[in-house]
Enzyme design. Structure first.
Site, PDB file in Angstrom:
ATOM      1  N   CYS A  41       0.827  -1.217   0.000  1.00 32.39           N
ATOM      2  CA  CYS A  41       0.000   0.000   0.000  1.00 32.39           C
ATOM      3  C   CYS A  41       0.858   1.263   0.000  1.00 32.39           C
ATOM      4  CB  CYS A  41      -0.915  -0.030   1.226  1.00 32.39           C
ATOM      5  SG  CYS A  41      -1.716   1.528   1.557  1.00 32.39           S
ATOM      6  N   GLY A 276      -3.696  -8.945 -11.977  1.00 31.83           N
ATOM      7  CA  GLY A 276      -4.022  -9.459 -10.661  1.00 31.83           C
ATOM      8  C   GLY A 276      -2.780  -9.629  -9.810  1.00 31.83           C
ATOM      9  N   HIS A 448     -24.637  22.587   1.731  1.00 26.97           N
ATOM     10  CA  HIS A 448     -24.718  23.121   0.369  1.00 26.97           C
ATOM     11  C   HIS A 448     -23.691  24.236   0.228  1.00 26.97           C
ATOM     12  CE1 HIS A 448     -26.414  24.623  -3.350  1.00 26.97           C
ATOM     13  NE2 HIS A 448     -26.373  25.841  -2.816  1.00 26.97           N
TER      14      HIS A 448
END
Ligand code: NAD
Length: 461
Positions: A41, A276, A448
């Protein structure tokens, strides 16, 4: 022999987070790593690719800034400096893991960890150590798969590990495999002006994902000049005068029975193999100490226990969902099981994210999957065209689709392709875990102007 409560082998996001969880629960913990802290990672996966993708996004943004009234002159990308910045990011995060290990009093051992007997681990590196613990957790991850293909060992035919270290410009990049790694690198290199081709065996890109998402992505990548060949099987790779040629058979009508097949060739300067990943277990077990395995992956039960007493395994080495956040959750759950703690992270709903532009994120069931499971389901799609934040930022359009049970309105899943989808998918994951309905999700105020207010539009109907 040094004595511990837990020895973790592998310091990726599965292993180091498990070690920290164990330390937090008062277990004396050792963490063994033969390479850099952070695993795939941090060193060869999520973080370096996203660092480069962020840089490529800035380049695209700067190049299009005049549409916003900002003139920046000529915009150029320097691959070597992009690499440097990526390396700095990796270095900073690695130092963070090391500091956390120190703070939590997790002992780090640098070397190859090998299970040599019940609770025994030998570390061989610059020095050797023999460790013993009541529990051992295997978190050794995976590596890119290679395909037995003529020419796949030619120079210039590389995996994501090598492409992530590339400091030069690439004129033509051909990618074998249109899965997650394939499409992320395609987006990155297409943004930098490389001529990109994807050759994918299945009838669609991202075969594990919803067809509509794959179709939308195909349109976007094609618009950016990426050449896509689906239903295509690579036969061989040839090389002549530093030019690689990929030879592949393509179904003229991918996915349709009895369609014609044509043989095509495509030249490239580099070929990325992204088909993969395979579990890493080399050197992990001394003779007679191997747990039950199947096709290279370690078999585990729902708590992460292997067939060996006291030995657990989590993450990519166990196959299944090869995602960092899944490994982290499984690691924490395994430690809690060892420690006799009942609380678990809910692993029923695992968000999956693809860092394309715009981002893709999904969780739970697609409408097809829900119907195939015999659920009376429906879905609702909200395009982002009317979303204020999307318009004002000039973001690519996109959409959010929610899937729900017809009768009760209970949320079953969500698929998104829009700006910040990878952040927003967390809200749907939480809602699925809590068993919320569309009405429950519509009952809160979302700020918003944001991308997230489109979730309100989707669930309110
Ligand atoms: P993948 O399984 O996502 O995709 C591999 C692709 O290669 C598939 O589409 C498959 O059909 C295709 N393929 C296989 N053999 C082929 C052949 N001979 N010719 C042409 N196509 C072929 O695997 P990946 O993209 O290599 O990624 C590996 C793992 O890393 C995955 O589990 C993925 O989830 C994970 N990953 C995740 C992220 C993310 O979450 N953003 C990013 C990168 C990688």
């Amino acid at each position: 022999m040094k004595e511990y409560d837990l020895i973790v082998i592998g310091a990726g996001p599965g292993g180091y987070e498990a070690a920290f969880e164990a330390a937090d629960r008062g277990l004396k913990t050792a963490l063994v790593e033969k390479n850099a802290l952070g695993g795939t990672c941090l060193n060869r996966g999520c973080i370096p690719t996203k660092a480069l993708l962020h840089a490529a996004g800035l380049y695209t943004m700067a190049a299009g800034a005049s549409a916003f009234g900002i003139d920046v002159g000529e915009v150029t990308a320097d691959p070597a400096r992009m690499q440097q910045r990526k390396n700095d990011v990796v270095q900073q995060l690695r130092a963070g893991i090391e500091a956390t290990a120190k703070r939590k009093k997790v002992d780090l051992y640098r070397g190859l960890g090998t299970v040599t007997g019940e609770g025994n681990v030998a570390v061989s590196g610059e020095t050797t150590e023999d460790l013993h613990a009541a529990h051992v957790l295997l978190a050794t991850g995976s590596r890119p798969a290679r395909i037995p293909l003529p020419g796949s060992d030619l120079p210039g035919v590389i995996t994501s590990d090598e492409l992530l270290e590339e400091t030069g410009r690439i004129g033509r990049l051909l990618i074998i495999g249109g899965g997650v790694i394939g499409v992320e690198f395609a987006g990155l290199y297409a943004a930098l002006g490389t001529e990109v081709t994807i050759v994918e065996a299945m009838p669609q890109l991202l075969p594990a994902m919803d067809r509509e998402l794959a179709q939308s992505l195909k349109m976007l990548l094609t618009k950016r000049g990426v050449s896509l060949y689906t239903g295509a099987r690579v036969r061989e790779i040839k090389e002549s005068e530093n030019v690689l040629t990929c030879v592949f058979d393509r179904e003229k009508r991918p996915g349709k029975e009895g369609g014609d097949v044509e043989t095509l060739t495509k030249e490239a300067d580099k070929i990325l193999i992204a088909v993969g990943r395979r579990p890493c277990t080399e050197g992990l077990f001394a003779e007679g100490c191997q747990p039950a395995m199947e096709r290279g992956r370690i078999l585990v039960d729902e708590n992460g226990q292997t067939s060996l007493p006291g030995v657990y395994a989590i993450g990519d080495v166990t196959g299944g969902i090869m995602l960092a956040h899944m490994a982290t959750a499984a690691g924490i759950n395994a430690v809690r099981h060892m420690a006799g703690v009942a609380e678990r992270i809910d692993t029923r709903f695992v968000p999956s994210c693809v860092y394309t532009e715009p981002e893709i994120a999904c969780v739970g069931l697609t409408l097809d999957e829900a119907k195939a499971a015999g659920i009376a389901a429906d879905s609702r799609k909200v395009p982002m065209t009317a979303n204020g934040k999307t318009v004002l930022t000039g973001a690519e359009r996109g959409y959010i689709r929610v899937v729900f049970e017809k009768e009760s309105g209970k949320l079953l899943g969500a698929q998104m392709m829009c700006e910040r989808a990878t952040d927003m998918i967390g809200e749907f994951t939480q809602a699925l875990s809590a068993g919320l309905t569309m009405a429950d999700m519509a009952r809160v105020i979302r700020p918003h102007p944001t991308f997230s207010e489109a979730i309100t539009d989707a669930v309110r109907g």
